[in-house]
Design a protein around this motif. Structure first.
Motif, PDB file in Angstrom:
ATOM      1  N   SER A   1      34.599  32.165  37.783  1.00  0.00           N
ATOM      2  CA  SER A   1      35.899  32.495  38.075  1.00  0.00           C
ATOM      3  C   SER A   1      36.437  33.258  37.098  1.00  0.00           C
ATOM      4  CB  SER A   1      36.598  31.212  38.760  1.00  0.00           C
ATOM      5  OG  SER A   1      38.011  31.808  38.942  1.00  0.00           O
ATOM      6  N   SER A   2      36.446  32.427  35.754  1.00  0.00           N
ATOM      7  CA  SER A   2      37.035  32.983  34.675  1.00  0.00           C
ATOM      8  C   SER A   2      36.461  34.192  34.075  1.00  0.00           C
ATOM      9  CB  SER A   2      36.740  32.061  33.347  1.00  0.00           C
ATOM     10  OG  SER A   2      37.630  30.779  33.749  1.00  0.00           O
ATOM     11  N   PHE A   3      35.204  34.409  34.265  1.00  0.00           N
ATOM     12  CA  PHE A   3      34.467  35.633  34.008  1.00  0.00           C
ATOM     13  C   PHE A   3      35.009  36.917  34.639  1.00  0.00           C
ATOM     14  CE2 PHE A   3      30.858  38.438  34.842  1.00  0.00           C
ATOM     15  CZ  PHE A   3      30.680  39.286  33.335  1.00  0.00           C
ATOM     16  N   LEU A   4      35.027  36.726  36.168  1.00  0.00           N
ATOM     17  CA  LEU A   4      35.652  37.653  37.168  1.00  0.00           C
ATOM     18  C   LEU A   4      37.118  38.091  36.722  1.00  0.00           C
ATOM     19  CD1 LEU A   4      34.161  36.347  40.330  1.00  0.00           C
ATOM     20  CD2 LEU A   4      33.198  38.369  39.069  1.00  0.00           C
ATOM     21  N   VAL A   5      37.901  36.972  36.346  1.00  0.00           N
ATOM     22  CA  VAL A   5      39.366  37.402  35.681  1.00  0.00           C
ATOM     23  C   VAL A   5      39.260  38.340  34.568  1.00  0.00           C
ATOM     24  CG1 VAL A   5      41.506  36.398  35.018  1.00  0.00           C
ATOM     25  CG2 VAL A   5      40.057  35.324  36.999  1.00  0.00           C
ATOM     26  N   TRP A   6      38.295  37.907  33.850  1.00  0.00           N
ATOM     27  CA  TRP A   6      38.315  38.878  32.664  1.00  0.00           C
ATOM     28  C   TRP A   6      37.723  40.093  32.736  1.00  0.00           C
ATOM     29  CZ3 TRP A   6      33.935  40.879  30.194  1.00  0.00           C
ATOM     30  CH2 TRP A   6      33.968  41.121  28.671  1.00  0.00           C
ATOM     31  N   LEU A   7      36.817  40.140  33.727  1.00  0.00           N
ATOM     32  CA  LEU A   7      36.238  41.533  33.918  1.00  0.00           C
ATOM     33  C   LEU A   7      36.978  42.427  34.776  1.00  0.00           C
ATOM     34  CD1 LEU A   7      33.555  43.219  33.863  1.00  0.00           C
ATOM     35  CD2 LEU A   7      33.126  42.186  35.928  1.00  0.00           C
TER      36      LEU A   7
ATOM     37  N   ARG B   1      39.437  43.786  32.183  1.00  0.00           N
ATOM     38  CA  ARG B   1      38.943  44.750  31.436  1.00  0.00           C
ATOM     39  C   ARG B   1      38.926  45.999  32.158  1.00  0.00           C
ATOM     40  NH1 ARG B   1      37.893  44.819  26.001  1.00  0.00           N
ATOM     41  NH2 ARG B   1      36.053  45.990  26.363  1.00  0.00           N
ATOM     42  N   ARG B   2      38.593  45.946  33.526  1.00  0.00           N
ATOM     43  CA  ARG B   2      38.485  47.562  34.428  1.00  0.00           C
ATOM     44  C   ARG B   2      39.923  47.736  34.364  1.00  0.00           C
ATOM     45  NH1 ARG B   2      35.789  46.069  39.807  1.00  0.00           N
ATOM     46  NH2 ARG B   2      36.138  48.330  40.085  1.00  0.00           N
ATOM     47  N   LYS B   3      40.892  47.283  34.443  1.00  0.00           N
ATOM     48  CA  LYS B   3      42.530  47.522  34.542  1.00  0.00           C
ATOM     49  C   LYS B   3      42.819  48.495  33.347  1.00  0.00           C
ATOM     50  CE  LYS B   3      44.053  44.732  38.318  1.00  0.00           C
ATOM     51  NZ  LYS B   3      45.006  43.630  38.576  1.00  0.00           N
ATOM     52  N   ALA B   4      41.975  47.658  32.221  1.00  0.00           N
ATOM     53  CA  ALA B   4      42.632  48.090  30.868  1.00  0.00           C
ATOM     54  C   ALA B   4      41.521  48.559  30.096  1.00  0.00           C
ATOM     55  CB  ALA B   4      43.488  47.191  30.134  1.00  0.00           C
ATOM     56  N   PRO B   5      40.724  49.669  30.318  1.00  0.00           N
ATOM     57  CA  PRO B   5      39.747  49.992  29.390  1.00  0.00           C
ATOM     58  C   PRO B   5      40.008  49.875  27.992  1.00  0.00           C
ATOM     59  CG  PRO B   5      40.058  51.802  31.120  1.00  0.00           C
ATOM     60  CD  PRO B   5      41.348  50.752  31.280  1.00  0.00           C
TER      61      PRO B   5
END
Length: 352
Positions: A327-333, A336-340
């Protein structure tokens, strides 16, 4: 300057979730992934574990997980607000003891059950008062009341057990519908399930629960009664835990002070595994139900495969840790996708 900043933030905000088609928003979710995992595990277990595919196994599986299913409903709402209740299993034990002691003392079972339900609600109110009025952390409060309620249960009954209950109620707790393998108690759970789904997902009260989990200050400024909402949820948790305690007593035909010891850890594991964020603000009822069933299916299959309870606990714990990490990894990912590049994106139209 404030107005400019607010306007810029409003323009820069994007709603990616709603850019996708409805079927993607419904099916491509963490909750549906848990549902699919339950189906896969059940099919594999039925094909590989001897005896798991028999209909009677489903009956006992549902009876085994019923207390967890019941308590998981209010626990989901509490954890979405960012709080937690570790005293639920102790309330189960206390309500079980109260039901047994009052029944043995000559009180009709029905009246004894009502008293136990009221006692459970009072226990939840104590938790809610200490958290919302006194302002103590729910983790510290419910660790304390966990010991308090369990101590009351053991103190009332000691190490003995009461096993004399009306046959009508004990048979009803284990009864099945007609000639099927569906337990009668499942219908009680389904009624409560509908109530909690409507409450959480289709009412302003439920939207307030999510708002509290995301930001208590923002929720309060939006008109949400933060303290009152949390208090109601803790009372609901106590009430439903008492109901689970009455079922637990009737199902096993025994009222003991140590009934349901450790059950709170299974409830929390199932809720987190079902997609509820440990930080609050996220979760859905159907994901939690799938999480409970996943743990139940795994435990049942492993027991039939002669796996020890210690190994089952290790597997359940590993699933819980993996769930939180994923869950934490998906939130971080997603961030990152929203803010390259690690920096927030600002639309060109806000530069002015």
């Amino acid at each position: 300057m404030t107005a400019t900043t607010t306007a810029a933030a409003a323009i820069a905000r994007t709603y990616r979730d709603y850019d996708r088609p409805l079927w993607q928003r419904v099916l491509l979710t963490r909750e549906m992934a848990i549902v699919a995992l339950v189906v896969v595990v059940a099919v594999v277990a039925a094909a590989t574990v001897r005896g798991f595919g028999q209909p009677i196994t489903v009956t006992y599986l549902l009876l085994d997980v019923m207390p967890i299913l019941l308590i998981a409903l209010p626990m989901t709402l509490i954890m979405i607000t960012g709080e937690i209740d570790l005293s639920v299993a102790s309330i189960v034990g206390l309500s079980s003891v109260l039901t047994g002691v009052l029944t043995a003392g000559g009180l009709p079972f029905e009246l004894a059950a009502v008293v136990a339900l009221v006692a459970g609600a009072v226990c939840g109110a104590v938790n809610g008062f200490l958290v919302t009025v006194v302002g103590l952390p729910s983790l510290a409060v419910t660790i304390g009341t966990l010991a308090l309620f369990r101590g009351l249960a053991v103190g009332l009954l000691g190490t003995t057990a009461i096993t004399d209950f009306p046959d009508f109620w004990t048979d009803l707790a284990k009864a099945r519908v007609g000639g099927s393998n569906v337990p009668v108690v499942l219908f009680v759970f389904l009624v409560l399930l509908v109530v909690f789904i409507v409450l959480l997902h289709f009412t302003p009260f439920g939207r307030g629960i999510y708002a509290i989990g995301l930001s208590k200050a923002a929720a309060r400024f939006s008109g949400v009664h933060v303290e009152r909402t949390k208090f109601v949820l803790f009372v609901l948790a106590g009430l439903i835990s008492a109901l689970a305690g009455i079922f637990y007593t009737l199902r096993f035909g025994s009222a003991r002070g140590d009934n349901a010891t450790g059950l709170e850890l299974q409830v929390i594991a199932a809720v987190v595994l079902g997609g509820v964020s440990v930080f609050g603000g996220r979760g859905a009822i159907h994901g939690v139900i799938a999480g409970v069933l996943l743990i139940g299916v795994l435990s049942s299959a492993l027991r039939l495969a002669n796996v020890t309870s210690d190994v089952i606990n290790i597997i359940t714990g590993a699933l819980l840790v993996l769930s939180v990490v994923t869950s934490s990894f998906l939130v971080w990912l997603r961030k990152r996708r929203k803010a390259p590049g690690g920096t927030p994106r600002v639309e060109a139209s806000t530069a002015g």
